[in-house]
Write a protein that holds these residues in place. Structure first.
Motif, PDB file in Angstrom:
ATOM      1  N   THR A  98       0.826  -1.212   0.000  1.00  0.00           N
ATOM      2  CA  THR A  98       0.000   0.000   0.000  1.00  0.00           C
ATOM      3  C   THR A  98       0.862   1.265   0.000  1.00  0.00           C
ATOM      4  N   GLY A 128     -13.004 -10.941   9.531  1.00  0.00           N
ATOM      5  CA  GLY A 128     -12.714 -10.114   8.365  1.00  0.00           C
ATOM      6  C   GLY A 128     -11.225  -9.900   8.217  1.00  0.00           C
ATOM      7  N   PRO A 130      -8.093  -7.314   5.886  1.00  0.00           N
ATOM      8  CA  PRO A 130      -7.762  -5.933   5.545  1.00  0.00           C
ATOM      9  C   PRO A 130      -8.731  -5.376   4.511  1.00  0.00           C
ATOM     10  N   LYS A 131      -8.780  -4.054   4.423  1.00  0.00           N
ATOM     11  CA  LYS A 131      -9.656  -3.426   3.433  1.00  0.00           C
ATOM     12  C   LYS A 131      -9.153  -3.768   2.026  1.00  0.00           C
ATOM     13  N   PRO A 132     -10.023  -3.731   1.038  1.00  0.00           N
ATOM     14  CA  PRO A 132      -9.621  -4.065  -0.325  1.00  0.00           C
ATOM     15  C   PRO A 132      -8.512  -3.127  -0.833  1.00  0.00           C
ATOM     16  N   SER A 134      -6.710  -0.672  -3.197  1.00  0.00           N
ATOM     17  CA  SER A 134      -7.319   0.356  -4.026  1.00  0.00           C
ATOM     18  C   SER A 134      -6.314   0.995  -4.987  1.00  0.00           C
ATOM     19  N   ASP A 137      -3.920   3.033  -3.067  1.00  0.00           N
ATOM     20  CA  ASP A 137      -2.828   2.224  -2.523  1.00  0.00           C
ATOM     21  C   ASP A 137      -1.748   2.007  -3.585  1.00  0.00           C
TER      22      ASP A 137
END
Length: 162
Positions: A98, A128, A130-132, A134, A137
């Motif tokens: 990222t 859950g 990590p966030k997707p 992007s 990133d």
């Protein structure tokens, strides 16, 4: 050969790395050698600057291979915090996919957070991941890699000879 006359090398912890193609482009532009390390065969572009390294399937084999080569003048690309810690300790520049750099100042907190989250997951408190990944990133990563290479060049580390 003195330390600062060594060539810059990039080591990619390639399993599940979302920025391999970005690494290849930046490495070609700067003429920097890339080692793509995984415990399974991965396709890599045909280039004298890009070398595929397939290690055994043993636990942490790819991490061990990278950590053994981490040094001042090396850039390690990984999301693996224990590997990042080993490489920062060895003097390498370490960047997450990222674009977040791992430094001597930040690696302790990153390890502590990782261990806390691992404990919470083990107790069932956290679900859950990590966030997707992007485009932001990806852009931050490209910038961080470019900054790291240019900083090493200013410190006297070089590119691969043509």
């Amino acid at each position: 050969m003195t330390e600062t006359s060594q060539a810059i090398a990039i080591y990619v912890d390639a399993d599940a790395c979302p920025v391999k193609s970005e690494v290849y482009k930046v490495a070609e532009r700067h003429r920097v050698k890339v080692f793509v390390v995984a415990n399974a065969f991965l396709n890599v572009p045909q280039s004298p600057l890009i070398e595929r390294v397939v290690v055994s399937s043993g636990f942490d084999a790819a991490d061990d291979w990278i950590a053994e080569r981490a040094r001042r003048g090396a850039i390690v690309i990984t999301a693996d915090i224990p590997l990042a810690h080993r490489c920062v300790t060895a003097g390498a520049d370490v960047i997450g996919p990222t674009g977040k750099p791992f430094t001597e100042a930040s690696i302790g907190m990153a390890l502590a957070t990782r261990n806390l989250m691992e404990d919470l997951r083990a107790m069932g408190d956290v679900t859950g991941g990590p966030k997707p990944f992007s485009q932001k990133d990806r852009s931050a990563f490209l910038s961080a890699l470019d900054v790291a290479i240019n900083r090493l060049k200013r410190a006297g580390f070089g590119a691969v000879s043509p």
